[in-house]
Scaffold this motif. Sequence first.
Motif: not given
Length: 87
Positions: A2-4, A31-38, A51-59, A82-86
């Motif tokens: 997965a990636r977000v 799971q291995e990296k975070t983007p270059a972002l402010c 949360v999204l990377l680990n299969g979680g959701r928001f109510y 934000l959204y999760r992609e396989e």
Amino acid sequence: MARVIAEITEVRGSGQCSAGHRVGERFVFTQEKTPALCPWALGALLAPAAVLLNGGRFYWAEGDEPTLWACPDPDITVVFRLYREEE
């Protein structure tokens, strides 16, 4: 695996983001990296991305619909979808 994806949908306020971020930019979390972002935006996105990377959701989100998150700048606020992609 997965990636977000964090996609900028809006920049609120008068002026430009101090880090130069613009509508339409996309950033990828894995799971291995975070983007270059402010660093302020990164701080706001790390927990929901994890949360999204680990299969979680928001109510408040139905199914896998994207959620909106924003950087903490009160004058020029950058809004991310934000959204999760396989892969």
